[in-house]
Design an enzyme around this catalytic site. Sequence first.
Site, PDB file in Angstrom:
ATOM      1  CD  GLN A   1      -2.947  -1.100   2.283  1.00  0.00           C
ATOM      2  OE1 GLN A   1      -2.641  -1.676   3.321  1.00  0.00           O
ATOM      3  NE2 GLN A   1      -4.093  -0.458   2.149  1.00  0.00           N
TER       4      GLN A   1
ATOM      5  NE  ARG B   1       0.051  -4.645  11.894  1.00  0.00           N
ATOM      6  CZ  ARG B   1      -1.063  -4.875  11.211  1.00  0.00           C
ATOM      7  NH1 ARG B   1      -2.074  -4.027  11.279  1.00  0.00           N
ATOM      8  NH2 ARG B   1      -1.182  -5.931  10.459  1.00  0.00           N
TER       9      ARG B   1
ATOM     10  CG  HIS C   1      -0.728  -6.115   5.500  1.00  0.00           C
ATOM     11  ND1 HIS C   1      -0.829  -5.434   6.687  1.00  0.00           N
ATOM     12  CD2 HIS C   1      -1.891  -5.859   4.832  1.00  0.00           C
ATOM     13  CE1 HIS C   1      -1.986  -4.785   6.737  1.00  0.00           C
ATOM     14  NE2 HIS C   1      -2.643  -5.016   5.616  1.00  0.00           N
TER      15      HIS C   1
ATOM     16  CG  ASN D   1      -3.419  -7.320   8.229  1.00  0.00           C
ATOM     17  OD1 ASN D   1      -3.537  -6.754   9.317  1.00  0.00           O
ATOM     18  ND2 ASN D   1      -4.187  -7.018   7.188  1.00  0.00           N
ATOM     19  CD  GLU D   2      -7.884  -6.735   8.167  1.00  0.00           C
ATOM     20  OE1 GLU D   2      -8.160  -6.797   6.966  1.00  0.00           O
ATOM     21  OE2 GLU D   2      -8.145  -5.755   8.864  1.00  0.00           O
TER      22      GLU D   2
ATOM     23  CG  ASN E   1      -6.341  -5.119  11.913  1.00  0.00           C
ATOM     24  OD1 ASN E   1      -5.586  -4.867  12.846  1.00  0.00           O
ATOM     25  ND2 ASN E   1      -5.925  -5.368  10.695  1.00  0.00           N
TER      26      ASN E   1
ATOM     27  CE1 TYR F   1      -9.707   0.664   9.631  1.00  0.00           C
ATOM     28  CE2 TYR F   1      -9.639  -1.718   9.771  1.00  0.00           C
ATOM     29  CZ  TYR F   1      -9.006  -0.522   9.526  1.00  0.00           C
ATOM     30  OH  TYR F   1      -7.682  -0.501   9.169  1.00  0.00           O
TER      31      TYR F   1
ATOM     32  CD  GLU G   1      -5.041  -2.742   9.628  1.00  0.00           C
ATOM     33  OE1 GLU G   1      -6.136  -2.502   9.075  1.00  0.00           O
ATOM     34  OE2 GLU G   1      -4.174  -3.472   9.130  1.00  0.00           O
TER      35      GLU G   1
ATOM     36  CD1 TRP H   1      -6.054   2.168   7.476  1.00  0.00           C
ATOM     37  CD2 TRP H   1      -4.294   0.826   7.883  1.00  0.00           C
ATOM     38  NE1 TRP H   1      -5.482   1.837   6.271  1.00  0.00           N
ATOM     39  CE2 TRP H   1      -4.414   1.015   6.492  1.00  0.00           C
ATOM     40  CE3 TRP H   1      -3.249   0.035   8.377  1.00  0.00           C
ATOM     41  CZ2 TRP H   1      -3.522   0.435   5.578  1.00  0.00           C
ATOM     42  CZ3 TRP H   1      -2.375  -0.550   7.472  1.00  0.00           C
ATOM     43  CH2 TRP H   1      -2.523  -0.347   6.089  1.00  0.00           C
TER      44      TRP H   1
ATOM     45  CD  GLU I   1      -8.322   0.484   2.014  1.00  0.00           C
ATOM     46  OE1 GLU I   1      -7.206   0.739   2.513  1.00  0.00           O
ATOM     47  OE2 GLU I   1      -9.081  -0.384   2.458  1.00  0.00           O
ATOM     48  CD1 TRP I   2      -6.562  -2.987   1.077  1.00  0.00           C
ATOM     49  CD2 TRP I   2      -4.928  -3.986  -0.090  1.00  0.00           C
ATOM     50  NE1 TRP I   2      -5.514  -3.246   1.942  1.00  0.00           N
ATOM     51  CE2 TRP I   2      -4.503  -3.849   1.256  1.00  0.00           C
ATOM     52  CE3 TRP I   2      -4.044  -4.575  -0.996  1.00  0.00           C
ATOM     53  CZ2 TRP I   2      -3.249  -4.293   1.699  1.00  0.00           C
ATOM     54  CZ3 TRP I   2      -2.800  -5.012  -0.548  1.00  0.00           C
ATOM     55  CH2 TRP I   2      -2.419  -4.870   0.779  1.00  0.00           C
TER      56      TRP I   2
END
Length: 514
Positions: free
Chosen positions: A56, A113, A158, A202-203, A344, A346, A412, A457, A464-465
Site C-alpha cells: 500500500q 507497524r 500483509h 494480517n486479517e 483490527n 473498524y 488497526e 490505521w 486502498e486495495w
Amino acid sequence: MQGQLMFAILFVTLCVETLAEDEFLYKQFTDPERDAFHYGKFQEDFAWGVATASYQIEGAWNEDGKGPSVWDTFAHTPGKTHLNQTADVTCDSYHKIAEDVKNLKELGVNHYRFSLSWSRIMPKGTPDEINPAGVQYYHDLIDALLAANIQPMVTLYHWDMPQVLMDIGGWENELMHALFVAYADFCFNEYGGKVTKWITFNEPTVFTVFGYEIGYHAPGKTHLGWGAYRAGHIVLKAHASAYHLYDKKYRASQNGVVGITLHARWYEPKTDTDADRAAAQRALTGELGWFAHPVFLTGDYPEVAKELIAAKSRAVGLTSSRFPEFTEEEKQMLKGSADFFGLNHYSTSYIENKVDASLIPNIMSDLDYKASEDDSWDRTGSWWLRPVPWGLRRTLKWIKKTYGDIPVYITENGMSENDGPVRLEDTDRVTYYRAYINEILKAQQIDGVNLKGYIAWTLMDNFEWAEGYNERFGLFHVDFNDPDRPRTARASAKAFAQIIKDNGFIKAKEKSEL
Ligand SMILES: *[C@@H]1O[C@H](CO)[C@@H](O)[C@H](O)[C@H]1NC(C)=O
C-alpha cells in the site's frame, strides 16, 4: 423577552461549552451511560502507533531486484481496481524513509507497524535467492525507527504474496506451509536482533474470503464455498509453525513476542428476539472464531461452524465437509500459538437470523446470518465503515470473555474519506479517533481488558486495495498528483498526537493545572 433571550443564548453557550470537551459524542446515539466520556490515562508503557502495509505504501514495485507480488499482477490487470489504479509508485515510501520517520516523530508514536514485502526480500519466494537491496531497505527503516525511539512492530504477511508462489496455487497449496516458515525463519534471523514484536498474518478472514472465494482482491480466485476455508486452513498451520519456530530457535536470544492480527466487526443482534441474539453470537463465534478459536482457545475450529458447514455439505451430497479438519497433532500445535491478540476493528453491523439453503455457500450463509447497518449511523468513504464506537468496547469484552486475559493490541482502527478536494480539517476523523480510543480506555479500565496498545490505521493516505486511491485513511494527506508525493498533517494527526501526549484523556481543567 430580552432577558429570556439572553438567558437562552447564555444557556446554549454553556451547553456548547460543556459539550465541547465531549464533542466526540455521536448525536444520534441515545444511550447516555454507554456513550458517556471516560477520563483517564493508559499505563506508562502503553504502545501507541500507526500502521501501514508494504504494497500500500512502498511503490518501487520492480526496483532493485524486487520480484512481482500477486498484488502487482492483480492491479496490473485492467478492471480489477478503481480506475485501474496500481501501487507501482503509491506513497513512494521505498525512497522516503527519512520523511516517514519524521512524520512518525511528529505524531509522537512509540511504535510503527509495517509489513515486509516477501517478494522484495525473496524475489522467487524461497530463501535460496535473496535480494540484498530489499533486505537492506528494511534494515534502514528499522534503524531509522530505533534511532527515533520508535519500536518496530513487523507484519510478515500483509497480502502481497510473491507471484511465483501464486503460480503453484498460493494458499490453496499445502507447500505454502513450509515456504512461509522458511520465509519467517529468514526474517526472524535477519531482523530479530532489532525487532521484538512480530505479527505473522494480517486479517486472514479478509484475504482468504476476498482473494480465494469472491475474487474481489488478489489473487482473484472465485472458489465459492471452499476457497477461503482451504486457504485459511493452510494459513493457520503456517502461523502455528512460525510461532513454534520462533519459540524454539529465537525467543531465548531475541526475547520478542509473536502474535496474529484478526479482523472483527462487532455484531449486534438486530432485534431482541432469541433467534437474532443467537445469530449474532453464531456470527461472532463462527467468523472471528474461525481463526481465533484454533489459536487462542481449543486448537480447533468452533463447533458451531464445523457442524453447520458439515451439515450443509452433506445436504448437497458431498461426502466430506467443505470445512477442512485438523489432525490431533495440528490442534496441539495451534492451541496457544500466539503471545498476543492483534485486533483490527473498524465498524459494527446488525445481525439477523437468516436460513436460506438456496444461497451460494460462504461464511455468512454457512452460519445462517445476514448483516445490515443502521441508517442513523454516519457514513465514511467506505461503504462497509460506519462509525459505531461502542462496538469496539463490546468486541474487546467479547474477546476477554471468550479467550481470557490474553494481551490485546488494537493493530488497526481508523476511517476513510473519498478522494476529492484536499481536506485537512477532518473533524469527522478527529471525532472517530477520540470516540474509539475512549471506548478502549473504558474496555481497559472498566471491563478489565488486558490492552497493551493502540495502532491507528493509517500513517498516510495510500493504495486502498481494490478501491485504489479513492479511499483515504491517512492522518497525513498525500498528494498523488505530485511526483514528490508530499505528505501534509491533517487535523486528526494533531488530535491523535495530543491523545498520545496525554496518554489518554485529561479534563481540560486538570490539564490547565498541570
Ligand atoms: C479499466 O479497464 C477496463 C477493462 O479493460 C476498461 O473497460 C476501463 O475503461 C478501464 N478504466 C479506466 C479508467 O481506464
